[in-house]
Design an enzyme around this catalytic site. Structure first.
Site, short mmCIF file in Angstrom:
data_model
loop_
_atom_site.label_atom_id
_atom_site.label_comp_id
_atom_site.label_asym_id
_atom_site.label_seq_id
_atom_site.Cartn_x
_atom_site.Cartn_y
_atom_site.Cartn_z
N SER A 383 -1.18 1.63 1.02
CA SER A 383 -0.95 1.23 1.99
C SER A 383 -1.10 2.26 3.11
CB SER A 383 0.62 1.22 2.22
OG SER A 383 1.21 0.55 0.99
N HIS A 404 -6.11 -4.26 1.00
CA HIS A 404 -4.53 -4.24 1.30
C HIS A 404 -3.88 -5.50 1.45
CE1 HIS A 404 -1.14 -2.55 3.98
NE2 HIS A 404 -0.80 -2.42 2.65
N GLU A 416 -5.99 -7.04 4.40
CA GLU A 416 -6.90 -6.11 5.10
C GLU A 416 -7.73 -5.59 4.29
OE1 GLU A 416 -4.38 -3.55 8.57
OE2 GLU A 416 -3.94 -3.07 6.57
N ASN A 454 0.01 -1.44 9.38
CA ASN A 454 0.89 -0.29 9.08
C ASN A 454 1.02 0.82 10.18
OD1 ASN A 454 2.27 -1.46 6.76
ND2 ASN A 454 1.32 -0.46 5.20
#
Ligand code: NAD
Length: 668
Positions: A383, A404, A416, A454
């Site tokens: 992450s 991701h 991602e 994120n």
């Protein structure tokens, strides 16, 4: 092409030697809809409704011969014919709602006349297409052929010309409407159920209203109302936003400097390391795409736990009727749970989803380097961690990248794709091919802590604790987000994801969050422990306000010496969303995202940014960058916090009257 088409219909109608008209298309599809890029430009006559009227009034049988897709205006054209026939592989649908529109050339008035009001509602409000066989069963098409569409369609037209019954215009076919007309309350109940799923969007409501008009208004009045609603939606911000997303998704799969000459590597089988929350979901996503997958766990107990969770997820889908039992069995049969890393030796792709710890990940990748076959793609689902630092734990960093996924990985659409500084072009191409195969929306991003999604999330979260300390509560903050259009607020989302992950991360970096840390110290990790920011009854997915949390928040305010005050939703949004826009500008300036629209795709599909506003970038340009910069400056002065320090790029763009959309980073 509307003009020559219109001329041809008029000429064929007038020609006595012509007994019937068959409309068929060359190439790979029937008319598959409008050219969306032309929406909003001044239309040229004849318009689509003119064509349809000409067909409808041709005075002889007309047959649409459909192959490929008859979508949107294409299907509306076919609805202007007296008959429709199709190849068995064809698909038919009115997907306008997905672009924030409604069918504007009679689709909402004609479709119910063929398939009945309920089915038309479902098709038009969802926008989902139906297969030819379903269309045949529903009455949308009159015959389906396996092959030789044109010859069969002409034979069909021949029969139609000699049939005793004259060809009827769809607009005159009322019989399927009788039942719905007699039970408008029933229809309204169906509408209410359909609209529940699409809260906050105007187009589905307009679609439903238009179908209802087909029941209650004379045909021409229903047509006029539909056309007016179409133009109103076309001019709306929501539709502009949805059309922007449509193009953004198509743009996102183009990777700068990687052309079509880069061939993806073969993907026959895969491996996943870790059968936890993410590993299990990723294995399910792979199995859904028909990819056999070996799932390696650290020990038998964790392996059994992981497989039990996968099975429970499948069983829940079967119980809901969302998955056929034999499909569940087929997918489970594609999975091989094991604790032997050697099982990964034949995999073309390995996705690591073990603990978020750089030492753990580096150890796994050096092990994979020993076992994986040459040319295997090695991916990490990290992450936040540095993909390049993981890649160099192998002797083949060119084969390494980040993949991701988002939780739950078998459901969430976003992928991602993290491009490391050594990642080979064909490894990226393989990742894009994988995304397509398993139905994900891919966005390629660069390496930085948290990547695009994120990192923006962190920017959005920075002020949450301060807002709580100053007087807000988890539920007042969440309510502001839901009102804005997010499916859930940040605290409900944190409870869903688990508070322990962020806690461990903060501890590892010597950081603190007064309230979140206090909750974790009480063992309140969110839904998984039945308590977090909210309280959850056994098995419940939505929480209720917990007075204990409000007491705790108030106590922490007092400790911090902060006088509590009422905080308005507008302030909550400014202090959370504007820093996101600021971070988006930094991401663009650094070349982490290739283009501004990629950021929108990430936030719509990974984090539920409201579709009607589409994405941070689009929303920011809609709000106006000048205002955002002004408000950021205000909050920086008021709080003295760096969170609100305006990124140079954002300030420059705002000063020059520019938009984020126009910014291109040549090094991205
Ligand atoms: P998790 O704790 O649920 O699962 C991790 C699993 O990996 C455990 O079952 C553990 O036994 C197994 N494992 C640990 N070391 C291993 C090893 N050496 N070999 C084999 N198996 C091993 O964690 P998670 O939430 O699934 O997260 C996994 C990764 O995905 C992390 O890097 C996390 O940051 C990332 N991620 C998580 C989310 C999320 O929302 N949970 C979202 C995106 C990415």
């Amino acid at each position: 092409m509307r003009k020559p088409f219109h001329d041809a219909i008029l000429a064929l109608s007038a020609d006595r030697a012509v007994a019937a008209i068959v409309i068929a298309c060359a190439g790979r599809t029937f008319v598959a809809g409008a050219d969306i890029r032309k929406f909003g430009k001044p239309p040229e006559r004849p318009h689509l409704p003119d064509l349809i009227a000409a067909l409808e009034n041709a005075g002889k049988p007309t047959v649409a011969a459909i192959h490929g897709a008859a979508f949107g205006g294409g299907l509306e054209l076919a609805l202007g014919c007296s008959w429709r026939v199709a190849l068995v592989s064809a698909k038919l649908g009115l997907p306008e709602v997905k672009l924030g529109l409604l069918p504007g050339a009679g689709g909402t008035a004609r479709l119910p006349r063929l398939v009945g009001a309920s089915k038309a509602l479902r098709m038009i409000v969802s926008g989902d297409p139906v297969a030819a066989s379903q269309a045949l069963a529903d009455g949308l098409v009159d015959e389906v052929f396996d092959a030789d569409l044109l010859a069969n369609a002409i034979a069909f037209a021949d029969q139609a010309t000699v049939a005793e019954e004259p060809a009827r215009r769809v607009r005159d076919r009322e019989e399927k409407l009788f039942q719905a007309r007699a039970d408008l309350d029933g229809i309204d109940a169906e509408v209410a159920a359909l609209l529940k799923k699409v809260r906050g969007l105007d187009a589905p409501r307009a679609c439903a209203e238009a179908v209802r008009n087909a029941l209650t208004l004379p045909f021409d009045d229903a047509l006029a109302a539909e056309r007016a609603a179409f133009f109103a939606l076309l001019a709306s911000d929501q539709s502009r936003a949805q059309r922007h997303l449509f193009f953004a998704e198509r743009e996102a799969v183009k990777i700068p400097r990687i052309g079509p000459d880069i061939i993806p590597r073969a993907l026959r089988s895969a491996g996943v390391v870790g059968a936890g929350t993410m590993g299990g979901g990723i294995a399910m996503a792979l199995a859904a795409g028909g990819v056999p997958v070996a799932i390696v766990e650290a020990n038998e107990e964790a392996s059994a736990r992981g497989m039990a969770r996968i099975r429970a997820n499948y069983d829940a889908s079967v119980a809901r009727g969302a998955l056929a039992p034999d499909e569940r069995d087929r997918r489970l049969a594609l999975m091989t749970p094991t604790i032997r890393y050697e099982a990964l030796g034949e995999a073309d792709l390995v996705i690591e989803a073990a603990f978020e710890d750089i030492a753990v990940k580096r150890a796994i990748f050096s092990r994979l380097d020993e076992i994986a076959k040459p040319g295997a793609v090695l991916a990490t689902n990290t992450s936040y961690l540095d993909v390049d630092a993981i890649a160099v734990a192998t002797g083949r960093p060119a084969d390494v990248l980040g993949l991701h996924f988002f939780s739950p990985a078998n459901v969430m659409k976003l992928l991602e794709i993290v491009r490391g500084n050594k990642t080979a072009p064909d490894v990226l191409a393989t990742a894009l091919a994988l995304a397509k195969r398993i139905g994900k929306v891919p966005v390629v991003v660069g390496v930085c802590p948290g990547f695009v999604g994120n990192r923006l999330l962190a920017a959005r979260s920075a002020e949450l604790e301060n807002l709580l300390l100053e007087g807000a509560t988890p539920s007042t903050i969440d309510a502001a987000f839901v009102e804005f259009g997010f499916p859930m607020g940040p605290f409900a989302m944190a409870d869903l994801a688990g508070l322990d992950i962020g806690w461990a991360n903060r501890k590892a970096h010597g950081r603190a969050a007064v309230i979140a840390d206090a909750l974790c110290e009480l063992g309140r990790f969110g839904q998984k422990t039945g308590r977090g920011y909210y309280r959850y009854a056994e098995g419940a997915r939505t929480g209720t306000v917990d007075p204990d949390v409000e007491t705790l928040v108030a106590a922490k305010s007092a400790q911090a010496g902060s006088a509590r005050r009422q905080i308005e939703p507008g302030e909550i949004l400014e202090r959370t969303l504007h820093p996101m826009i600021n971070e988006a500008a930094k991401i663009l300036a650094e070349g982490i995202a290739s283009r501004a629209s990629d950021i929108d795709v990430v936030w719509v599909h990974g984090y539920g940014f409201p579709i009607g506003k589409v994405g941070p970038r689009f929303w920011a340009d809609m709000e106006g960058l000048t205002r955002i910069v002004e408000r950021l400056d205000h909050w920086r002065e008021a709080t003295g916090r760096g969170t609100f320090s305006v990124a140079p790029l954002l300030r420059d763009l705002a000063a020059g009257g520019g938009k984020l959309a126009e910014f291109k980073n040549p090094t991205a």
